[in-house]
Design a protein around this motif. Sequence first.
Motif, short mmCIF file in Angstrom:
data_model
loop_
_atom_site.label_atom_id
_atom_site.label_comp_id
_atom_site.label_asym_id
_atom_site.label_seq_id
_atom_site.Cartn_x
_atom_site.Cartn_y
_atom_site.Cartn_z
N ALA A 12 43.38 53.18 51.64
CA ALA A 12 43.85 54.51 51.25
C ALA A 12 42.98 55.02 50.10
O ALA A 12 42.70 54.28 49.16
N PRO A 13 42.56 56.27 50.15
CA PRO A 13 41.69 56.82 49.10
C PRO A 13 42.47 57.19 47.84
O PRO A 13 42.61 58.36 47.48
N GLN A 14 42.97 56.16 47.17
CA GLN A 14 43.76 56.35 45.96
C GLN A 14 42.96 55.93 44.74
O GLN A 14 42.21 54.94 44.79
N PRO A 15 43.10 56.62 43.61
CA PRO A 15 42.41 56.22 42.38
C PRO A 15 42.75 54.79 42.00
O PRO A 15 43.92 54.39 42.01
N GLY A 16 41.72 54.01 41.72
CA GLY A 16 41.92 52.62 41.33
C GLY A 16 42.01 51.65 42.50
O GLY A 16 41.99 50.43 42.28
N LEU A 17 42.08 52.16 43.73
CA LEU A 17 42.14 51.30 44.92
C LEU A 17 40.85 51.40 45.74
O LEU A 17 40.32 50.39 46.18
N ALA A 18 40.36 52.62 45.92
CA ALA A 18 39.20 52.84 46.78
C ALA A 18 37.94 53.07 45.95
O ALA A 18 37.97 53.73 44.91
N LYS A 19 36.82 52.49 46.44
CA LYS A 19 35.50 52.67 45.85
C LYS A 19 35.51 52.40 44.34
O LYS A 19 34.93 53.15 43.54
N THR A 20 36.11 51.30 43.95
CA THR A 20 36.26 50.99 42.51
C THR A 20 34.92 50.74 41.83
O THR A 20 34.79 50.98 40.62
N ARG A 21 33.92 50.27 42.57
CA ARG A 21 32.62 50.02 41.95
C ARG A 21 31.89 51.32 41.59
O ARG A 21 30.90 51.30 40.85
N LEU A 22 32.39 52.45 42.10
CA LEU A 22 31.80 53.74 41.75
C LEU A 22 32.49 54.41 40.57
O LEU A 22 32.05 55.47 40.12
N ILE A 23 33.56 53.81 40.08
CA ILE A 23 34.31 54.42 38.98
C ILE A 23 33.45 54.64 37.73
O ILE A 23 33.57 55.70 37.09
N PRO A 24 32.54 53.71 37.35
CA PRO A 24 31.70 53.99 36.17
C PRO A 24 30.87 55.26 36.29
O PRO A 24 30.57 55.90 35.28
N ALA A 25 30.51 55.64 37.50
CA ALA A 25 29.69 56.84 37.71
C ALA A 25 30.52 58.08 37.96
O ALA A 25 30.16 59.18 37.53
N LEU A 26 31.65 57.93 38.68
CA LEU A 26 32.41 59.09 39.14
C LEU A 26 33.78 59.23 38.52
O LEU A 26 34.42 60.28 38.67
N GLY A 27 34.26 58.18 37.84
CA GLY A 27 35.65 58.16 37.38
C GLY A 27 36.56 57.75 38.52
O GLY A 27 36.17 57.81 39.70
N ALA A 28 37.77 57.34 38.20
CA ALA A 28 38.69 56.86 39.23
C ALA A 28 39.03 57.94 40.25
O ALA A 28 39.05 57.69 41.45
#
Length: 213
Positions: A12-28
């Motif tokens: 599910a595309p939820q903040p903190g669950l999906a694509k977590t390795r991109l959080i440093p660049a895009l935010g949660a």
Amino acid sequence: MKPVRIVIIAKAPQPGLAKTRLIPALGAQGAADLARHMLIHTLDKALAANIGTVELCVTPAPSDPVWQTLSIPDAVHWSDQCDGDLGERMARAAQRVTNGGESVVLIGTDCPELSVDHLRQAGNELQRADASLFPTADGGYALLGLNRFDPSMFTDIAWSTDTVAFQTLCRLGRLGWTVESHAKLHDIDEPADLKWLPNTWLDAISTNSFIEQ
């Protein structure tokens, strides 16, 4: 011709669950927004390929309210990934589909380069070969198509490393299965991968204005 089923393994595309390795660049929230866009994009391509049933194999379960926030076409079938590592979850899906008399095309949602033509090519190859593999530049794969099931394809694989595609090809070789392997595509997993996104997607990231298309 043997029927083909595309199974999309998705979170599910939820903040903190999906694509977590991109959080440093895009935010949660930005990472979740991109994950949502990639999920819808993948579904659109899978349906447009028109090679067979399209199934969304998800976590959390399809009954979770988060899935009601997405516009998923009625033609899409649903299943629950259940527990286990990535290999266990893919193995369950592959075994279920092949035991049901269909070829399975396993894909994720991380590879915008995976096109309708690639999916159709895999579907055609599974009419004559045991497997089809589209590797990725990071050493994984964007698509694995199988005509039959063997647990060795999914056990003791070093998931999320640069040896996944190589290990998979070695397992196919040991089984004596025929495989069609292809040129590498690009996944979007790390901030350095963002350069492989379509330009319109990069514009959407900068303006925080993803539009389903």
